[in-house]
Design an enzyme around this catalytic site. Structure first.
Site, PDB file in Angstrom:
ATOM      1  N   ASN A  68       0.830  -1.203   0.000  1.00  0.00           N
ATOM      2  CA  ASN A  68       0.000   0.000   0.000  1.00  0.00           C
ATOM      3  C   ASN A  68       0.864   1.252   0.000  1.00  0.00           C
ATOM      4  OD1 ASN A  68       0.522  -0.966   2.674  1.00  0.00           O
ATOM      5  ND2 ASN A  68      -1.022   0.381   3.528  1.00  0.00           N
ATOM      6  N   GLU A  83       0.432   5.197   0.585  1.00  0.00           N
ATOM      7  CA  GLU A  83      -0.481   6.238   1.073  1.00  0.00           C
ATOM      8  C   GLU A  83      -0.061   7.624   0.590  1.00  0.00           C
ATOM      9  OE1 GLU A  83      -0.920   5.612   5.311  1.00  0.00           O
ATOM     10  OE2 GLU A  83      -2.058   3.756   4.954  1.00  0.00           O
ATOM     11  N   CYS A  90      -4.249   0.788  -2.346  1.00  0.00           N
ATOM     12  CA  CYS A  90      -4.067  -0.467  -1.616  1.00  0.00           C
ATOM     13  C   CYS A  90      -3.017  -1.338  -2.299  1.00  0.00           C
ATOM     14  CB  CYS A  90      -5.373  -1.258  -1.589  1.00  0.00           C
ATOM     15  SG  CYS A  90      -6.686  -0.520  -0.621  1.00  0.00           S
ATOM     16  N   GLU A  98      -3.122  -4.476  -3.017  1.00  0.00           N
ATOM     17  CA  GLU A  98      -3.648  -5.397  -4.030  1.00  0.00           C
ATOM     18  C   GLU A  98      -3.726  -4.739  -5.402  1.00  0.00           C
ATOM     19  OE1 GLU A  98      -4.780  -4.731  -1.042  1.00  0.00           O
ATOM     20  OE2 GLU A  98      -5.965  -6.371  -0.184  1.00  0.00           O
ATOM     21  N   CYS A 154     -10.254  -4.995   0.259  1.00  0.00           N
ATOM     22  CA  CYS A 154     -11.376  -4.049   0.363  1.00  0.00           C
ATOM     23  C   CYS A 154     -12.255  -4.173  -0.894  1.00  0.00           C
ATOM     24  CB  CYS A 154     -10.859  -2.617   0.518  1.00  0.00           C
ATOM     25  SG  CYS A 154     -10.282  -1.874  -1.012  1.00  0.00           S
ATOM     26  N   CYS A 167     -10.661  -3.153  -4.210  1.00  0.00           N
ATOM     27  CA  CYS A 167      -9.672  -4.129  -4.703  1.00  0.00           C
ATOM     28  C   CYS A 167     -10.361  -5.365  -5.263  1.00  0.00           C
ATOM     29  CB  CYS A 167      -8.696  -4.505  -3.588  1.00  0.00           C
ATOM     30  SG  CYS A 167      -7.559  -3.156  -3.207  1.00  0.00           S
TER      31      CYS A 167
HETATM   32  N1  THU Z   1      -5.260  -1.387   2.575  1.00  0.00           N
HETATM   33  C1  THU Z   1      -4.738  -2.225   1.631  1.00  0.00           C
HETATM   34  O1  THU Z   1      -3.604  -2.034   1.156  1.00  0.00           O
HETATM   35  N2  THU Z   1      -5.499  -3.257   1.210  1.00  0.00           N
HETATM   36  C2  THU Z   1      -6.765  -3.511   1.642  1.00  0.00           C
HETATM   37  O2  THU Z   1      -7.435  -4.379   1.107  1.00  0.00           O
HETATM   38  C3  THU Z   1      -7.317  -2.754   2.767  1.00  0.00           C
HETATM   39  C4  THU Z   1      -6.567  -1.538   3.152  1.00  0.00           C
HETATM   40  C5  THU Z   1      -4.455  -0.238   2.996  1.00  0.00           C
HETATM   41  C6  THU Z   1      -4.985   1.081   2.527  1.00  0.00           C
HETATM   42  C7  THU Z   1      -4.407   2.021   3.567  1.00  0.00           C
HETATM   43  O3  THU Z   1      -3.103   2.386   3.152  1.00  0.00           O
HETATM   44  C8  THU Z   1      -4.315   1.162   4.807  1.00  0.00           C
HETATM   45  O4  THU Z   1      -4.393  -0.182   4.388  1.00  0.00           O
HETATM   46  C9  THU Z   1      -5.402   1.444   5.831  1.00  0.00           C
HETATM   47  O5  THU Z   1      -6.667   1.376   5.265  1.00  0.00           O
END
Ligand code: THU
Length: 161
Positions: A62, A64, A73, A75, A112, A115
């Site tokens: 991920n 940010e 994310c 994925e 999520c 994704c």
């Molecule tokens: N996140 C992911 O990378 N994958 C997911 O399926 C759920 C959330 C990340 C996004 C963000 O950077 C952090 O987790 C908190 O939501």
């Protein structure tokens, strides 16, 4: 009127050690990828590893952003990179591992909704199921046989004629 029960098969493995060698190696790549997550805002670190049919592995973590919605994310970072690198490739499986800088995640982190939709695009495109493996930092591993299982009644290209 008709009522239906929509269900799917979910396999629980007690630990990483219970997985097949292929699945275990893929999950270890996701764990490794997690270490390069850029998550200064949530402190939640996610790694994803995409196994291609030819054995290549594409990873993502991920990423940010100070403008929160601009982040992505793990994925989607991984699956979009796989699509960019191997436009004609087939995805065999995806492994996901998550932890936090603040605590050890021992429950599998499922992708999520965004994704799921993004991975579903590749599943529809390749006409072959993409199994998803999910793990926290440790503990049980969940496996479903297709991303479509996690996204029943998905919107897909069949509507866009
Ligand atoms: N996140 C992911 O990378 N994958 C997911 O399926 C759920 C959330 C990340 C996004 C963000 O950077 C952090 O987790 C908190 O939501």
């Amino acid at each position: 009127m008709k009522k239906e029960i929509v269900s799917f098969e979910l396999t629980t493995f007690e630990s990483l050690e219970a997985l097949s060698d292929e699945d275990k190696n893929l999950m270890l790549k996701a764990v490794e990828a997690r270490e390069n997550a850029y998550a200064p805002y949530s402190s939640f670190l996610v790694g994803a590893a995409v196994l291609m049919a030819d054995g290549m592995v594409v990873i993502g973590s991920n990423q940010e952003n100070a403008s929160y919605p601009s982040g992505l994310c793990a994925e989607r970072v991984a699956v979009f990179q796989a699509g960019a690198l191997y436009p004609n490739g087939t995805i065999k499986a995806i492994a996901i591992s998550a932890t936090s800088k603040n605590y050890t995640v021992s429950t599998p982190a499922a992708p999520c909704g965004n994704c799921r939709q993004s991975i579903s695009e590749y599943e529809v495109r390749q006409q072959k199921a993409i199994p998803i493996l999910m793990m926290g930092a440790k503990g049980i591993v969940l496996k479903c046989g297709a991303v479509g299982d996690l996204l029943p009644l998905a919107f897909n290209n069949s509507f866009l004629k």
